[in-house]
Enzyme design. Structure first.
Site, short mmCIF file in Angstrom:
data_model
loop_
_atom_site.label_atom_id
_atom_site.label_comp_id
_atom_site.label_asym_id
_atom_site.label_seq_id
_atom_site.Cartn_x
_atom_site.Cartn_y
_atom_site.Cartn_z
CB SER A 122 12.50 -2.60 9.49
OG SER A 122 11.26 -1.95 9.42
CE1 TYR A 149 10.84 -6.11 5.79
CE2 TYR A 149 9.77 -4.62 7.35
CZ TYR A 149 10.81 -4.91 6.47
OH TYR A 149 11.80 -3.98 6.26
CE LYS A 153 14.47 -6.60 6.89
NZ LYS A 153 15.74 -6.73 6.15
N1 UFG Z 1 -0.61 5.68 3.62
C1 UFG Z 1 -1.82 6.17 3.15
N2 UFG Z 1 -2.18 5.83 1.88
C2 UFG Z 1 -1.42 5.05 1.06
C3 UFG Z 1 -0.19 4.57 1.55
C4 UFG Z 1 0.19 4.90 2.85
O1 UFG Z 1 -2.53 6.86 3.85
O2 UFG Z 1 -1.83 4.76 -0.07
C5 UFG Z 1 -0.21 6.03 4.99
C6 UFG Z 1 -0.04 4.81 5.87
O3 UFG Z 1 -1.25 4.49 6.48
C7 UFG Z 1 1.01 5.30 6.86
C8 UFG Z 1 1.85 6.32 6.05
O4 UFG Z 1 1.06 6.64 4.93
O5 UFG Z 1 0.40 6.00 7.88
C9 UFG Z 1 3.15 5.74 5.58
O6 UFG Z 1 2.90 4.53 4.91
P1 UFG Z 1 4.00 3.79 4.03
O7 UFG Z 1 3.34 2.58 3.45
O8 UFG Z 1 4.65 4.76 3.12
O9 UFG Z 1 5.09 3.36 5.10
P2 UFG Z 1 4.90 2.50 6.44
O10 UFG Z 1 5.07 3.45 7.58
O11 UFG Z 1 3.70 1.66 6.42
O12 UFG Z 1 6.11 1.49 6.25
C10 UFG Z 1 7.39 1.77 6.70
C11 UFG Z 1 8.41 1.08 5.80
C12 UFG Z 1 8.26 -0.41 5.89
C13 UFG Z 1 8.32 -0.83 7.35
C14 UFG Z 1 7.30 -0.11 8.15
C15 UFG Z 1 7.45 -0.42 9.60
O13 UFG Z 1 8.24 1.48 4.47
O14 UFG Z 1 9.29 -1.04 5.18
O15 UFG Z 1 7.48 1.31 8.01
O16 UFG Z 1 6.27 -0.16 10.27
F1 UFG Z 1 8.11 -2.14 7.48
#
Ligand code: UFG
Length: 350
Positions: A122, A149, A153
Site C-alpha cells: 500500500s 496498518y 504492510k
Molecule cells: N474523504 C472525504 N470524505 C469521506 C471519505 C474520504 O473527504 O467520507 C477524503 C479523504 O480525506 C481523502 C480522500 O477522500 O482525502 C480519499 O479517501 P479514501 O478513504 O477513499 O482513501 P485514502 O486515501 O484514505 O486511503 C487509501 C486506501 C487505503 C490506504 C491509504 C493509504 O484506500 O487502503 O490510501 O494512505 F491505506
C-alpha cells in the site's frame, strides 16, 4: 508464468474487492485462480473464475492442502485487514493477520516449493507522502507509515524481502494507491463493511442510498484546498498483478512497485465527477480534516512501466466513476452494505 499452461495461482483474499477483479484477470490470461478466503469480509458470490477454498491464512495445514490439491505454481496474497482507522484501535489484530499471516504463508510456500509471490502492499508505507508536498512518490521515497496498518504492510514487505534473499523466493510487492471503480460487466465491484472510501460514499450520497458526504478538510496546501489522491481503476490494478506474475525476474529478487497513474485528483474534483455521472449533485458538507490524511499521495509509476511493462488503460476519473456508479446502482452482492438492499440482483452462475 508459462503462457499456454493452465497453471494454478492461489489467490488469498480472492473473494474481496481487488482479489476478485484479479481472479477474473488471471482467468482471462489462461490461468486458474484458486481463491483461498475465510469470507470474513469477502463474498462467496465474487468467486466466479475458479474454485473457492474456505480457509484462514494463519492455518498452515489448510494452506498446504490447498497448494497441494491444485498444484499451485504461484501465490497472490490479498488476505488481510485494510481499515486504517481500525488499525489504530486494534493493532494486535493487524499484526496477527497482516504480518503473522504472511509468515505462515511464506513458511508453507517454502515447504511446498512455491517460489513466486505477488503481495498486496500500500501507499500507506509512505505515510505523509513524498519528498515535496505535491511531488509524485517514487519507491525509494522515505517510509514513514502513519498508522499500524501501514506499519504492517511495510513489516510484511521487509519479511518477504529477507526470505527472497535467504531462500530464493521471487516476489513483487505492489504498493496500491487509491483503488476504485468496478468491472464494467457489473458482475463484481466494491463492497466494504464498513465503507470508508470516498467514491462509493459520494455515489451513495448522490443516489440517496447514504448520508450526505462530508468533505474532510478544505485547507490543505493543494490547488483547491482538498486532498489529492491517485485513483487507479481496479481493473488496471488487477492487470498489474498479472504483469507482476509474468515479469522476468531472477530467482531471489524482491521488487516493490507503485501502482498508480501519476495524476492526482482532488476530493472536490471527485465530488464533481460523481455529480456529472449521476446526473445530480452530490449532497455534501464541509468538515474538518480526518486524522492522518496526507495532503497528497500521487504515485511515480515509472518503475511499473519499466519493470512490469504495465501502464494504466482505464483509470481516467470519469471512467472510474462511471464503472463504480454502474455497480452501485445494481450490485451483484454485498448490496446490504450501505443499506441499498432491495436492489440486489441474483448472482450469475460461475
Ligand atoms: N474523504 C472525504 N470524505 C469521506 C471519505 C474520504 O473527504 O467520507 C477524503 C479523504 O480525506 C481523502 C480522500 O477522500 O482525502 C480519499 O479517501 P479514501 O478513504 O477513499 O482513501 P485514502 O486515501 O484514505 O486511503 C487509501 C486506501 C487505503 C490506504 C491509504 C493509504 O484506500 O487502503 O490510501 O494512505 F491505506
Amino acid at each position: 508464468m508459462n503462457r499456454g499452461s493452465k497453471a494454478a495461482v492461489l489467490v488469498t483474499g480472492g473473494a474481496g474487492y481487488i482479489g476478485a477483479h484479479t481472479a477474473k484477470a488471471l482467468h482471462e490470461r489462461g490461468l486458474l485462480p484458486v481463491v483461498y478466503d475465510n469470507l470474513s469480509s469477502g463474498f462467496r458470490d465474487a468467486v466466479r473464475w475458479g474454485p473457492l477454498v474456505h480457509g484462514d491464512v494463519r492455518d498452515r495445514v489448510a494452506l498446504g492442502e490447498a497448494m497441494a490439491a491444485y498444484d499451485v505454481a504461484a501465490v497472490i496474497h490479498f488476505a488481510g485487514l485494510i481499515e486504517v482507522g481500525r488499525s489504530t484501535a486494534r493493532p494486535d489484530l493487524f499484526w496477527e493477520i497482516n504480518v503473522a499471516g504472511v509468515t505462515s504463508l511464506l513458511t508453507v510456500m517454502r515447504e511446498r516449493g512455491v517460489g513466486r509471490l505477488v503481495f498486496s502492499s500500500s501507499a500507506a508505507v509512505y505515510g505523509q507522502g513524498g519528498r515535496g508536498p505535491l511531488e509524485a512518490i517514487p519507491e525509494d521515497a522515505p517510509k514513514a507509515p502513519a498508522s499500524p496498518y501501514g506499519d504492517t504492510k511495510l513489516a510484511a514487505e521487509w519479511m518477504i524481502a529477507a526470505q527472497c534473499r535467504a531462500y530464493g523466493l521471487t516476489a513483487v510487492a505492489l504498493r496500491y494507491f487509491n483503488a476504485a471503480g468496478a468491472d464494467p460487466s457489473g458482475a463484481i465491484g466494491e463492497a466494504h463493511e464498513p465503507e470508508t472510501h470516498l467514491i462509493p460514499l459520494a455515489i451513495a450520497a448522490a443516489l440517496g442510498d447514504g448520508p450526505p458526504l462530508t468533505v474532510f478538510g478544505q485547507d490543505f496546501d493543494t490547488p483547491d484546498g482538498t486532498c489529492l489522491r491517485d485513483y487507479i481503476h481496479v481493473n488496471d490494478l488487477a492487470a498489474a498483478h498479472v504483469a507482476a506474475l509474468d515479469a522476468d525476474l531472477p530467482r531471489g529478487a524482491f521488487e516493490a512497485v507503485n501502482v498508480g497513474t501519476g495524476r492526482g485528483s482532488s476530493v472536490a474534483e471527485v465530488v464533481k465527477a460523481v455529480g456529472r455521472a449521476a446526473g445530480r449533485p452530490v449532497p455534501h458538507s464541509l468538515g474538518p480534516r480526518r486524522a492522518g490524511d496526507p495532503p497528497s499521495l500521487v504515485a511515480d509509476p515509472a518503475k511499473a512501466r519499466r519493470l512490469l511493462g504495465w501502464s494504466p488503460t482505464c483509470s481516467g476519473l470519469d471512467r472510474i466513476v462511471a464503472d463504480a456508479l454502474r455497480w452501485e446502482r445494481d450490485p451483484g452482492y454485498g448490496s446490504g452494505v450501505r443499506g441499498s438492499a432491495g436492489r440486489r440482483k441474483s448472482p450469475v452462475a460461475a
